[in-house]
Design a protein around this motif. Structure first.
Motif, PDB file in Angstrom:
ATOM      1  N   PRO A 122      20.085 -13.666  39.240  1.00  0.00           N
ATOM      2  CA  PRO A 122      21.168 -13.677  38.273  1.00  0.00           C
ATOM      3  C   PRO A 122      20.939 -14.753  37.205  1.00  0.00           C
ATOM      4  O   PRO A 122      20.266 -15.752  37.455  1.00  0.00           O
ATOM      5  N   VAL A 139      21.330  -9.774  35.444  1.00  0.00           N
ATOM      6  CA  VAL A 139      20.203 -10.090  36.317  1.00  0.00           C
ATOM      7  C   VAL A 139      18.903  -9.808  35.578  1.00  0.00           C
ATOM      8  O   VAL A 139      18.854  -8.976  34.666  1.00  0.00           O
ATOM      9  N   ILE A 140      17.861 -10.510  35.968  1.00  0.00           N
ATOM     10  CA  ILE A 140      16.535 -10.197  35.440  1.00  0.00           C
ATOM     11  C   ILE A 140      15.573  -9.987  36.605  1.00  0.00           C
ATOM     12  O   ILE A 140      15.857 -10.362  37.744  1.00  0.00           O
ATOM     13  N   ASN A 141      14.470  -9.372  36.287  1.00  0.00           N
ATOM     14  CA  ASN A 141      13.400  -9.187  37.251  1.00  0.00           C
ATOM     15  C   ASN A 141      12.407 -10.319  37.054  1.00  0.00           C
ATOM     16  O   ASN A 141      11.715 -10.392  36.045  1.00  0.00           O
ATOM     17  N   GLY A 177      15.443  -9.414  28.654  1.00  0.00           N
ATOM     18  CA  GLY A 177      15.377  -8.424  29.732  1.00  0.00           C
ATOM     19  C   GLY A 177      16.526  -8.518  30.711  1.00  0.00           C
ATOM     20  O   GLY A 177      16.371  -8.208  31.885  1.00  0.00           O
ATOM     21  N   VAL A 178      17.685  -8.935  30.227  1.00  0.00           N
ATOM     22  CA  VAL A 178      18.818  -9.128  31.131  1.00  0.00           C
ATOM     23  C   VAL A 178      19.623  -7.829  31.245  1.00  0.00           C
ATOM     24  O   VAL A 178      19.974  -7.218  30.239  1.00  0.00           O
ATOM     25  N   THR A 179      19.877  -7.425  32.467  1.00  0.00           N
ATOM     26  CA  THR A 179      20.710  -6.253  32.702  1.00  0.00           C
ATOM     27  C   THR A 179      22.127  -6.698  33.033  1.00  0.00           C
ATOM     28  O   THR A 179      22.337  -7.457  33.972  1.00  0.00           O
ATOM     29  N   ARG A 180      23.069  -6.230  32.251  1.00  0.00           N
ATOM     30  CA  ARG A 180      24.446  -6.632  32.408  1.00  0.00           C
ATOM     31  C   ARG A 180      25.027  -6.084  33.715  1.00  0.00           C
ATOM     32  O   ARG A 180      24.701  -4.976  34.139  1.00  0.00           O
ATOM     33  N   ILE A 181      25.877  -6.861  34.340  1.00  0.00           N
ATOM     34  CA  ILE A 181      26.529  -6.423  35.572  1.00  0.00           C
ATOM     35  C   ILE A 181      27.959  -6.028  35.252  1.00  0.00           C
ATOM     36  O   ILE A 181      28.709  -6.806  34.674  1.00  0.00           O
ATOM     37  N   ALA A 182      28.309  -4.811  35.649  1.00  0.00           N
ATOM     38  CA  ALA A 182      29.647  -4.329  35.342  1.00  0.00           C
ATOM     39  C   ALA A 182      30.712  -5.251  35.903  1.00  0.00           C
ATOM     40  O   ALA A 182      30.650  -5.659  37.060  1.00  0.00           O
ATOM     41  N   GLY A 185      10.155  -3.282  33.142  1.00  0.00           N
ATOM     42  CA  GLY A 185      10.306  -4.590  33.756  1.00  0.00           C
ATOM     43  C   GLY A 185      11.736  -5.069  33.869  1.00  0.00           C
ATOM     44  O   GLY A 185      11.989  -6.120  34.450  1.00  0.00           O
ATOM     45  N   THR A 186      12.671  -4.299  33.319  1.00  0.00           N
ATOM     46  CA  THR A 186      14.065  -4.724  33.447  1.00  0.00           C
ATOM     47  C   THR A 186      14.681  -4.134  34.717  1.00  0.00           C
ATOM     48  O   THR A 186      14.115  -3.251  35.357  1.00  0.00           O
ATOM     49  N   VAL A 187      15.844  -4.647  35.027  1.00  0.00           N
ATOM     50  CA  VAL A 187      16.521  -4.260  36.257  1.00  0.00           C
ATOM     51  C   VAL A 187      17.497  -3.123  35.979  1.00  0.00           C
ATOM     52  O   VAL A 187      18.142  -3.103  34.932  1.00  0.00           O
ATOM     53  N   GLU A 238      23.264   0.543  29.446  1.00  0.00           N
ATOM     54  CA  GLU A 238      22.474   0.301  30.649  1.00  0.00           C
ATOM     55  C   GLU A 238      22.032   1.596  31.316  1.00  0.00           C
ATOM     56  O   GLU A 238      22.688   2.626  31.198  1.00  0.00           O
ATOM     57  N   LEU A 274      32.176   1.181  34.409  1.00  0.00           N
ATOM     58  CA  LEU A 274      31.099   0.196  34.349  1.00  0.00           C
ATOM     59  C   LEU A 274      31.135  -0.648  33.082  1.00  0.00           C
ATOM     60  O   LEU A 274      30.575  -1.730  33.032  1.00  0.00           O
ATOM     61  N   PHE A 301      27.621  -0.877  43.526  1.00  0.00           N
ATOM     62  CA  PHE A 301      26.164  -0.887  43.485  1.00  0.00           C
ATOM     63  C   PHE A 301      25.630  -1.059  44.907  1.00  0.00           C
ATOM     64  O   PHE A 301      26.091  -1.929  45.642  1.00  0.00           O
ATOM     65  N   PHE A 348      20.637  -0.966  38.132  1.00  0.00           N
ATOM     66  CA  PHE A 348      21.394  -0.954  39.380  1.00  0.00           C
ATOM     67  C   PHE A 348      21.392   0.439  39.989  1.00  0.00           C
ATOM     68  O   PHE A 348      21.385   1.445  39.285  1.00  0.00           O
TER      69      PHE A 348
END
Lengths: 691, 168
Positions: free
Chosen positions: B71, B62-64, B48-53, A659-661, A552, A598, A650, A663
């Motif tokens: 989420p 989460v995605i945009n 496009g999913v960002t993993r949450i620690a 386009g991705t997120v 990430e 993380l 965060f 933190f």
């Protein structure tokens, strides 16, 4: 625009005008000779009166009229704006503000305070008895005509109101064209009026205006066709502008302008005027009045900010695909993309700057607070405000006003001593309260310091004990002074109506915490105290450093980044077998492995300890191990909690170019983590270890 | 369709009138579930999913979603059914609940069906993947039974870990 919309504009404008009056009065208080300030005060009072009349707020208009009359006398040099009159005027401003508030709350015609009205009328009478010139309007006139005498702007604005139902404001800006038959009469009358002396004219006008006033209201919903014709001639005037600019040209001298100033274009008004006011001051004034600002709701701005950030992301995505094109074959395409990038960036900056206001808009209330309070308490206090141009988010400005006011009052009430005590202590008679505002890292720091008595730790400790709080004499000063933020804590020897009820500092702290900030106090007995409010710049955008940790990407707010380091195994020292530190500029910094925090499941790899970013929060530093520095970029801060929840470590999230997120890392969390020893360190960043 | 504003309102009005409501049905493991279609914002593919620690495994990240960060919850993982594969054919149903937007991963989306209140019968105490608290009722389908979910309540259950824990 509905009637209510107009009213809303009126209330906002009234608030601004009142602020102007207050500011300029305080300028005048310091420098009574400042004629530009005096004129501003007069104009502002005049505008309030005019608009109030237009909306039928007669009590407000009448009360303001008295104030205006007094100011007019001062302006003409027939009365001196001494201390008492400044005080009286300030009280009148408060009263107007109170009336405006009540009107806003829907009260029909809230009466003005009778004592204050009487005091104003008396002040006017006294001034006029002094060296009243023949042309002056007598007190008797005032009473007879109320707001209408020598008040040319009044009917114009009444007219505008009923015109307003039809949105045909143009009529009143281009006044040469008469529309209503009644008005024709009026115009004719005034055109011939130039020869008449001011007093006769105003008396005559007054009766005519009385008539117009009533008729105007009756006519309300049925504007004549003539109005519509003229309206088309001047549509570029927005209602707000028309109201503000119209009184301006005439405001120098309502007396001599008589009843026709508002009917003429500014040049015509100038011709008709007696030479008394200096013509060169006009253009400047018009600039002030026609400042060309626009009121937009914060929601709309936020929406714009969101849309822009979408655009930024879309552009970045476009760029990513374009990067795969053959540069030679797609030269024009790529060049256009570059232009698009620049335009997008500029657009983004412009939009984001809309939300920012200089801190001076927050500062403006304090001169008055200081003046009133110091007078009341018989103290002499000088307020110094620094860093006025420091910008902060509008929403913060609004929420900071109350806590800061409390701190300033506290400084004067508890901090600054009485003049004789100060002299006895070898200090200048006049105490100082200094407000500073500056950006510090990702924070805005606002400090309020005084050179007063400072805080007595023994008294605070004694008070704490009597309040049943467990304390110890060997507490640090920080801890002791921190007690004043406890609920119910006040060490004021006697409770005053200013402070000392102990319902203040805990509320201040709570309010500031709600904004995600902190408030600290530092004090030296005999030398003064300093309150420091630190707030995160909760702006929609910031510069960030993008780093990769595992799979990430994360963003470190650039303001927190001190430096990035290439590490060799020799740089890393083990402490107590587990905690690791690096040696940097004579200090040892905790080294935190972001990947381990993380992404604990990820196996450690060769080269994991190669790259670190040193970050700082609240003056303390920590080094974070990362896998890669991706780059710097502007990021749009998004709230995680609106659809998800708060995540420890965060401070928010942002959307990257693809386009991705990603933190945003909460640096203060990692600094605190390094302190608590949860992950590694026993050694805090600023503790030196002897070599 | 009446009473769009609140779920309870809709249910009541619909019950009184015996009115029809539309439902989106989807498959989780061996079971077929239905949710009020008014809660469904869109259906999209997974990506496009960002993993949450340190988030629980069923919270994929989460995605945009056009500027909004939402989420993604894998209901298959949450309820231990189905096969946890993630590719472009994996389905995400974006729900617009009363106070938030959330994406859920399901095995597949089946159909849109109309049900009147009469069709939805109270669920007996039986064993499903989903806690019976969040089952509005059961309804018959051509080839079996569908479980109607009270999705708002289900997603705000503390076990979903989608909201800040209550303080104190």
């Amino acid at each position: 625009m509905s009637d209510n919309d107009f009213r809303a504009v009126f209330f906002e404008e009234a608030a601004e005008h009142l602020q102007t009056i207050e500011d300029e009065l305080l300028t005048l208080d310091a420098d009574p000779g400042d004629s530009e300030a005096l004129n501003s005060v007069f104009r502002a009072a005049h505008s309030i009166k005019g608009s109030a009349g237009m909306f039928g707020f007669t009590t407000l208009a009448e009360f303001t009229h008295h104030l205006e009359t007094l100011l007019d006398l001062v302006r003409k040099g027939q009365a001196v704006l001494d201390d008492d009159r400044v005080e009286l005027t300030l009280q009148a401003v408060d009263e107007i503000r109170a009336i405006v508030d009540r009107l806003r709350d829907g009260e029909e015609s809230p009466p003005a305070d009778t004592d204050l009205t009487r005091a104003l009328v008396a002040a006017v009478a006294t001034a006029q008895r002094g060296e009243a010139a023949p042309g002056d309007s007598a007190v008797g006139d005032d009473e007879g005509f109320g707001l209408f005498d020598d008040e040319p702007g009044q009917p114009a604005q009444e007219d505008r109101e009923f015109g307003g139902d039809d949105d045909s404001f143009g009529l009143f800006s281009d006044d040469e064209v008469a529309a209503d038959p009644d008005e024709d009469d009026g115009f004719g009358f005034f055109d011939q009026e130039e020869a008449l002396s001011g007093s006769v004219a105003s008396a005559a006008c007054a009766s005519w205006f009385d008539e117009m006033f009533t008729e105007g209201e009756d006519h309300g919903p049925a504007p004549s066709s003539g109005e519509q014709n003229t309206a088309s001639g001047d549509t570029e005037n927005s209602p707000g502008e028309a109201r503000e600019t119209t009184p301006a040209p005439r405001s120098d001298d309502p007396e001599t302008d008589g009843g026709f100033g508002w009917l003429n274009r500014p040049e015509a008004g100038a011709e008709a005027e007696t030479p008394a006011p200096a013509p060169p001051s006009r253009p400047a004034r018009r600039n002030n009045d026609g400042g060309g600002s626009l009121r937009v709701s914060l929601e709309k701005v936020d929406e714009l900010v969101n849309q822009i950030s979408e655009l930024v992301i879309t552009r970045a995505m476009l760029q990513e695909t374009a990067d795969q094109l053959d540069p030679a074959a797609n030269e024009r395409h790529l060049a256009t993309l570059e232009v698009l990038e620049r335009n997008t960036r500029e657009l983004q900056e412009s939009v984001l700057s809309i939300r920012l206001l200089p801190v001076s808009s927050l500062y403006s209330r304090f001169p008055r607070v200081v003046r009133d309070l110091s007078r009341k308490m018989g103290k002499q206090v000088e307020l110094i405000q620094l860093g006025e141009q420091t910008e902060l988010d509008k929403s913060l400005i609004e929420k900071l006003a109350d806590p800061l006011t409390h701190l300033v009052r506290n400084s004067i009430d508890h901090g600054i001593e009485m003049p004789e005590q100060r002299l006895a202590a070898g200090k200048p008679e006049k105490g100082q309260v200094i407000m500073t505002a500056e950006h510090e890292g990702g924070n805005i720091v606002i400090a309020i310091s005084d050179d007063g008595a400072g805080m007595d730790r023994n008294r605070i400790l004694a008070k704490a004990r009597s309040n049943g709080i467990e304390v110890s004499d060997d507490w640090s000063d920080d801890a002791v002074f921190g007690l004043i933020f406890e609920p119910g804590f006040s060490t004021a020897a006697e409770v005053t109506d200013i402070s000392g009820r102990g319902v203040g500092m805990d509320v201040v702290r709570r309010n500031i915490r709600e904004l995600g900030g902190t408030v600290d106090v530092d004090s030296r007995l005999g030398d003064g105290s300093r309150f420091t409010v630190r707030l995160p710049l909760t702006l929609a955008i910031t510069d960030g450093m993008v780093v990769r940790v595992g799979a990430e990407r994360y963003v470190l707010p650039l303001a927190t980044v001190v430096e990035s380091l290439q590490l060799t195994p020799d740089d890393i020292h083990e402490v107590q077998g587990k905690a690791r530190v690096i040696h940097r500029h004579g200090d040892y910094l905790s080294l935190l492995d972001l990947a381990a925090i993380l992404d604990p499941a990820r196996p450690r790899q060769e080269g994991d300890d190669n790259l670190a970013v040193v970050v700082e929060s609240e003056g303390r530093q920590v080094a974070l191990l990362v896998d890669e520095l991706v780059g710097q970029q502007q990021i749009v801060i998004k709230n995680l909690e609106s659809n998800y929840r708060r995540v420890e470590g965060f401070s928010g999230a942002t959307v990257m170019g693809d386009g991705t997120v990603a933190f945003i890392l909460d640096v203060s969390h990692f600094v605190a983590r390094s302190d608590s020893g949860r992950d590694a360190p026993v050694i805090t960043p600023n503790n030196r270890i002897p070599d | 369709m009446t009473g769009k504003n609140s779920e309870a309102g809709a249910a009541q009005v619909a019950a009184a009138a015996g009115a029809e409501r539309e439902f989106l049905t989807f498959r989780l493991g061996e079971e077929e579930y239905a949710i009020d279609i008014l809660k469904v914002q869109e259906i999209r593919g997974y990506g496009g999913v960002t993993r949450i620690a340190r988030a629980p495994s069923f919270i994929k990240g989460v995605i945009n979603l056009r500027g909004t960060i939402i989420p993604i919850v894998d209901l298959r993982d949450r309820f231990g059914v189905g096969e946890l594969t993630y590719d472009e054919f994996t389905i995400v149903i974006v729900l617009n609940l009363s106070d938030r937007v959330v994406g859920i991963v399901v095995d597949s989306v089946s159909d849109v069906m109309r049900l009147t209140e009469d069709h939805i019968r109270p669920a007996p105490d039986f064993s499903t993947a989903v806690d019976t608290r969040y089952i509005e009722g059961l309804a018959d389908m051509d080839d079996g039974m569908v479980i109607v979910l009270e999705i708002n309540g289900m997603m705000s259950d503390p076990g979903m870990e989608l909201q800040n824990a209550e303080l104190g």
